[in-house]
Design an enzyme around this catalytic site. Structure first.
Site, PDB file in Angstrom:
ATOM      1  N   GLY A 206       0.791  -1.222   0.000  1.00 45.93           N
ATOM      2  CA  GLY A 206       0.000   0.000   0.000  1.00 45.93           C
ATOM      3  C   GLY A 206       0.819   1.265   0.000  1.00 45.93           C
ATOM      4  O   GLY A 206       0.271   2.355   0.191  1.00 45.93           O
TER       5      GLY A 206
ATOM      6  N   GLU B 212       4.646  -6.327   0.837  1.00 41.39           N
ATOM      7  CA  GLU B 212       4.103  -6.607  -0.493  1.00 41.39           C
ATOM      8  C   GLU B 212       3.953  -5.321  -1.323  1.00 41.39           C
ATOM      9  O   GLU B 212       2.842  -4.887  -1.618  1.00 41.39           O
ATOM     10  CB  GLU B 212       2.741  -7.291  -0.367  1.00 41.39           C
ATOM     11  N   PRO B 213       5.055  -4.696  -1.735  1.00 44.75           N
ATOM     12  CA  PRO B 213       4.922  -3.532  -2.609  1.00 44.75           C
ATOM     13  C   PRO B 213       4.451  -3.924  -4.003  1.00 44.75           C
ATOM     14  O   PRO B 213       4.847  -4.962  -4.533  1.00 44.75           O
ATOM     15  CB  PRO B 213       6.350  -2.971  -2.654  1.00 44.75           C
TER      16      PRO B 213
ATOM     17  N   ARG C 296      -8.984   4.597 -13.905  1.00 41.07           N
ATOM     18  CA  ARG C 296      -8.788   5.089 -12.541  1.00 41.07           C
ATOM     19  C   ARG C 296      -9.407   6.472 -12.302  1.00 41.07           C
ATOM     20  O   ARG C 296      -9.765   6.794 -11.166  1.00 41.07           O
ATOM     21  CB  ARG C 296      -7.309   5.099 -12.166  1.00 41.07           C
TER      22      ARG C 296
ATOM     23  N   CYS D 138     -18.182   5.406 -25.626  1.00 46.30           N
ATOM     24  CA  CYS D 138     -19.510   6.013 -25.698  1.00 46.30           C
ATOM     25  C   CYS D 138     -20.052   6.235 -24.290  1.00 46.30           C
ATOM     26  O   CYS D 138     -21.039   5.634 -23.870  1.00 46.30           O
ATOM     27  CB  CYS D 138     -20.446   5.115 -26.516  1.00 46.30           C
TER      28      CYS D 138
END
Length: 431
Positions: free
Chosen positions: A248, A290-291, A330, A361
């Site tokens: 994170g 856990e990168p 995103r 669209c």
């Protein structure tokens, strides 16, 4: 000028990534196009390993491949001596096809299917991170049938509030992931798993969210988890030999963003872990991180060709490009900010305020709103920076638009690592 050292402006006034003119890449491979800097990815891997090796005797750096996953990235991660975190059968299959050692794979996910667990155990997966009692029972049954003992971690909700977007918070009480410490849920599950003969309880896992740029939540999480490890040891005589603190770690998307000092963050976490070990007379467990985003995020850019420009007098200027929410969802998900540049006019003055939109669209198909950019014309190449994480991996075929190719660059040398989808690829599964 940029959030990453792999980008520069060459003598032609063009954007360059790791020594390669991006206009040349667009000409050779077409657009939209994802471009990744191999050097930056490898440098990030090595930096994490160096930091952790100075903090712990026993540690592991595990790449969270959901950030960006393909066979080539698996090969890079393997060569850099890191392990791999997968969250689906598809990610696991990709890793195995790339030749990644199954013993160094951690299998996550809050709803692993029977077939996925069977596939993992048959392929001698290194570790399964248990997220429900139901999947523990499935894993235990399959392991017994296969005559194997499977190492597992139990995912814990530490109850820590991470100051990030609500969609990417995972460590708080109200989360679909893991088991809560409060109320005894985690203890109950751990006791049951500890009795399953085909499962070997090796440790605990937690993850509090994504794109976090302050170290305090990580430090608090480490303290909570070490307190819980002491409770398991003292009250239940269950010794935890591995603590996975998740990932994170946030990145800078814009030059003015507040970045994360990974070294300082991990040093502060280490101080908390070792202080708790001394306080409780505990042997320091193996510490894992856990990168994902922070390994690949700033290494990547996305190139687009401008196809249309519409100016609504007194309202706004729309610049349409040949990609959009299909290759970068995103913005519509999180309102994520990105820096956008005209890759062929890097020395021109940025005196226009525009909205960059895609070709889907949907009125919400926006890449960035109200960004400052130089005068731009149809046919120009725009580059969206810091798109190495959660762009290709979240891409879709909405409107049956093919997914872009991915190119990796190192020292001015480029290679195709993911083919551009064709229309035949899109209809391949239709009957």
């Amino acid at each position: 000028m940029f959030c990453t050292e792999n980008l520069s402006v060459n003598n032609s006034g063009h954007l360059s990534i790791d020594g390669m003119d991006v206009l040349e890449l667009a000409k050779m491979y077409g657009t939209p196009l994802y471009v990744m800097s191999e050097k930056e990815i490898r440098d990030s891997c090595r930096e994490y390993i160096k930091i952790m090796s100075n903090l712990y005797e026993n540690f592991e750096v595990i790449y969270a491949c959901k950030a960006f996953m393909c066979k080539e990235i698996c090969r890079v991660i393997q060569e850099e001596g890191m392990s791999l975190d997968v969250v689906s059968g598809g990610e696991l299959y990709t890793a195995l096809k790339a030749g990644f050692p199954s013993s160094r794979i951690y299998f996550h996910g809050n709803d692993k299917t029977f077939d996925e667990i069977l596939f993992a155990i048959k392929n001698d997966i290194g570790t399964i991170v248990i997220d429900s009692l139901h999947e523990a029972e499935i894993a235990s049954g399959i392991a017994a049938q296969e005559g194997k003992t499977v190492d597992v971690l139990v995912r814990i909700k530490p109850g820590v509030e991470a100051h990030t977007h609500s969609f990417i918070k995972t460590g708080q009480l109200d989360s679909k992931f893991g088991f809560a410490i409060d109320g005894g849920e985690a203890v109950d599950v751990i006791l049951k798993i500890n009795q399953m003969k085909s499962l070997r309880l090796r440790g605990l896992h937690c993850h509090i969210g994504s794109q976090i740029v302050s170290f305090e939540p990580f430090v608090h999480t480490a303290k909570v988890m070490m307190d819980f490890i002491n409770v398991l040891k003292t009250d239940l005589n269950i010794e935890i030999c591995e603590l996975n603190l998740g990932g994170g770690f946030g990145i800078k998307y814009l030059p003015e963003d507040t970045g994360m000092d990974y070294k300082r963050c991990l040093e502060k976490v280490s101080e908390a872990v070792h202080k708790k070990c001394k306080e409780f007379s505990l042997r320091c467990p193996k510490i894992c991180i856990e990168p994902g985003r922070s390994i690949v995020g700033t290494s990547g850019i996305t190139l687009y060709t401008v196809g249309n420009i519409k100016e609504i007098k007194g309202v706004r200027i729309y610049i349409s490009v040949d990609g959009g929410m299909t290759d970068n969802p995103r913005y519509i998900l999180y309102k994520s900010k990105y820096e956008v540049v005209n890759a062929g006019r890097m020395n021109d003055r940025k005196d226009k305020i525009v909205t960059i939109v895609g070709r889907c669209c949907e009125s919400g198909d926006i890449i960035q709103e109200n960004v400052q950019i130089c005068k731009t014309e149809i046919g120009d190449i725009l580059a969206v920076l810091c798109t190495g994480a959660y762009n290709y991996s979240m891409a879709s075929n909405y409107n049956r638009i093919p997914k872009p190719a991915v190119v990796m660059v190192k020292g001015g040398v480029h290679k195709l690592i993911v083919n551009r989808q064709s229309y035949d690829d899109i209809v391949a599964q239709d009957l």
